[in-house]
Design a protein around this motif. Structure first.
Motif, PDB file in Angstrom:
ATOM      1  N   HIS A  73      43.014  36.741  46.817  1.00 51.55           N
ATOM      2  CA  HIS A  73      42.224  36.757  45.586  1.00 51.55           C
ATOM      3  C   HIS A  73      40.746  36.627  45.953  1.00 51.55           C
ATOM      4  N   ILE A  74      40.005  37.697  45.654  1.00 46.97           N
ATOM      5  CA  ILE A  74      38.583  37.758  45.993  1.00 46.97           C
ATOM      6  C   ILE A  74      37.829  38.220  44.752  1.00 46.97           C
ATOM      7  N   PHE A  75      36.713  37.553  44.476  1.00 48.17           N
ATOM      8  CA  PHE A  75      35.860  37.940  43.363  1.00 48.17           C
ATOM      9  C   PHE A  75      34.446  38.103  43.896  1.00 48.17           C
ATOM     10  N   VAL A  76      33.768  39.138  43.454  1.00 47.05           N
ATOM     11  CA  VAL A  76      32.413  39.427  43.908  1.00 47.05           C
ATOM     12  C   VAL A  76      31.412  38.823  42.928  1.00 47.05           C
ATOM     13  N   GLY A  77      30.622  37.900  43.422  1.00 45.33           N
ATOM     14  CA  GLY A  77      29.609  37.234  42.614  1.00 45.33           C
ATOM     15  C   GLY A  77      28.283  37.965  42.653  1.00 45.33           C
ATOM     16  N   TYR A  78      28.320  39.212  42.279  1.00 46.90           N
ATOM     17  CA  TYR A  78      27.135  40.068  42.179  1.00 46.90           C
ATOM     18  C   TYR A  78      27.293  40.924  40.938  1.00 46.90           C
ATOM     19  N   ALA A  79      26.174  41.219  40.291  1.00 48.80           N
ATOM     20  CA  ALA A  79      26.134  42.325  39.346  1.00 48.80           C
ATOM     21  C   ALA A  79      25.820  43.558  40.204  1.00 48.80           C
ATOM     22  N   ASP A  80      25.409  44.659  39.617  1.00 44.59           N
ATOM     23  CA  ASP A  80      25.067  45.820  40.442  1.00 44.59           C
ATOM     24  C   ASP A  80      23.855  45.525  41.322  1.00 44.59           C
ATOM     25  N   CYS A  81      22.895  44.804  40.795  1.00 41.52           N
ATOM     26  CA  CYS A  81      21.743  44.298  41.555  1.00 41.52           C
ATOM     27  C   CYS A  81      20.993  45.363  42.354  1.00 41.52           C
ATOM     28  N   GLY A  82      20.851  46.532  41.765  1.00 42.62           N
ATOM     29  CA  GLY A  82      20.039  47.563  42.395  1.00 42.62           C
ATOM     30  C   GLY A  82      20.756  48.443  43.391  1.00 42.62           C
ATOM     31  N   THR A  83      22.083  48.347  43.455  1.00 42.84           N
ATOM     32  CA  THR A  83      22.812  49.166  44.424  1.00 42.84           C
ATOM     33  C   THR A  83      23.058  50.582  43.917  1.00 42.84           C
ATOM     34  N   GLY A  84      22.745  50.844  42.672  1.00 42.86           N
ATOM     35  CA  GLY A  84      22.934  52.184  42.125  1.00 42.86           C
ATOM     36  C   GLY A  84      24.389  52.626  42.104  1.00 42.86           C
ATOM     37  N   GLY A  85      25.286  51.686  41.904  1.00 47.06           N
ATOM     38  CA  GLY A  85      26.714  52.008  41.838  1.00 47.06           C
ATOM     39  C   GLY A  85      27.445  51.905  43.166  1.00 47.06           C
ATOM     40  N   LEU A  86      26.723  51.715  44.259  1.00 47.57           N
ATOM     41  CA  LEU A  86      27.377  51.635  45.573  1.00 47.57           C
ATOM     42  C   LEU A  86      28.262  50.401  45.701  1.00 47.57           C
ATOM     43  N   LEU A  87      27.856  49.296  45.067  1.00 44.67           N
ATOM     44  CA  LEU A  87      28.691  48.098  45.097  1.00 44.67           C
ATOM     45  C   LEU A  87      30.010  48.343  44.369  1.00 44.67           C
ATOM     46  N   ASP A  88      29.961  49.081  43.268  1.00 47.66           N
ATOM     47  CA  ASP A  88      31.194  49.388  42.541  1.00 47.66           C
ATOM     48  C   ASP A  88      32.156  50.218  43.388  1.00 47.66           C
ATOM     49  N   ARG A  89      31.642  51.102  44.198  1.00 44.57           N
ATOM     50  CA  ARG A  89      32.515  51.877  45.094  1.00 44.57           C
ATOM     51  C   ARG A  89      33.230  50.968  46.082  1.00 44.57           C
ATOM     52  N   VAL A  90      32.520  49.965  46.579  1.00 44.34           N
ATOM     53  CA  VAL A  90      33.110  49.019  47.536  1.00 44.34           C
ATOM     54  C   VAL A  90      34.197  48.192  46.860  1.00 44.34           C
ATOM     55  N   ILE A  91      33.909  47.668  45.673  1.00 42.01           N
ATOM     56  CA  ILE A  91      34.921  46.829  45.023  1.00 42.01           C
ATOM     57  C   ILE A  91      36.133  47.643  44.589  1.00 42.01           C
ATOM     58  N   GLU A  92      35.928  48.892  44.188  1.00 44.59           N
ATOM     59  CA  GLU A  92      37.056  49.763  43.866  1.00 44.59           C
ATOM     60  C   GLU A  92      37.893  50.046  45.103  1.00 44.59           C
ATOM     61  N   LYS A  93      37.243  50.280  46.216  1.00 44.54           N
ATOM     62  CA  LYS A  93      37.936  50.532  47.481  1.00 44.54           C
ATOM     63  C   LYS A  93      38.873  49.378  47.833  1.00 44.54           C
ATOM     64  N   HIS A  94      38.412  48.154  47.576  1.00 44.23           N
ATOM     65  CA  HIS A  94      39.181  46.970  47.955  1.00 44.23           C
ATOM     66  C   HIS A  94      40.028  46.398  46.822  1.00 44.23           C
ATOM     67  N   GLY A  95      39.898  46.943  45.623  1.00 45.00           N
ATOM     68  CA  GLY A  95      40.696  46.450  44.499  1.00 45.00           C
ATOM     69  C   GLY A  95      40.317  45.051  44.043  1.00 45.00           C
ATOM     70  N   VAL A  96      39.015  44.746  44.073  1.00 44.51           N
ATOM     71  CA  VAL A  96      38.543  43.449  43.599  1.00 44.51           C
ATOM     72  C   VAL A  96      37.637  43.669  42.393  1.00 44.51           C
ATOM     73  N   GLU A  97      37.185  42.576  41.792  1.00 43.28           N
ATOM     74  CA  GLU A  97      36.314  42.664  40.627  1.00 43.28           C
ATOM     75  C   GLU A  97      34.987  41.989  40.927  1.00 43.28           C
ATOM     76  N   ARG A  98      34.004  42.300  40.078  1.00 37.72           N
ATOM     77  CA  ARG A  98      32.691  41.675  40.202  1.00 37.72           C
ATOM     78  C   ARG A  98      32.225  41.196  38.840  1.00 37.72           C
TER      79      ARG A  98
END
Length: 126
Positions: A73-98
């Protein structure tokens, strides 16, 4: 009188929050206040807010490391924070939420107040 025994969290019940170092105090305060003994925290450097292009690759590595260490169980304590959607690609890849939202300021202010400031103040940097 019945005594209750505090038990340590089961290995599979552990929750790792991988957060921005800027919100570490808040996460730890909530953990303590709500007695979330199963929650563990690790942080990426707060300076990544100056280099948002570093957030997604660092998060990818941090999630891979956490999974290798046995965290289910992993949760990402970030909003997008300027990644332009790149962080969402990472969390989708790993099946976690932010955290929801475009920026940590939205987390602190609430989405409605954040949107109002962002739309109404041309000097806001976010």
């Amino acid at each position: 009188m019945v005594k209750t025994q505090k038990t340590e969290p089961n290995q599979t019940d552990r929750l790792l929050v991988i957060a921005c170092g800027m919100i570490a105090r808040e996460v730890l305060a909530v953990k303590q206040q709500l007695k979330l003994d199963h929650l563990e925290l690790t942080c990426l450097p707060a300076e990544f807010h100056f280099y948002p292009d570093r957030i997604a690759p660092a998060m990818d590595k941090a999630i891979e490391k956490a999974k290798a260490e046995g965290y289910d169980h992993i949760f990402v304590g970030y909003a997008d924070c300027g990644t332009g959607g790149l962080l969402d690609r990472v969390i989708e890849k790993h099946g976690v939420e932010r955290m929801a939202g475009p920026h940590c300021f939205a987390f602190y202010q609430g989405m409605e107040a954040y949107a109002k400031v962002a739309d109404g103040d041309m000097m806001s940097f976010y």
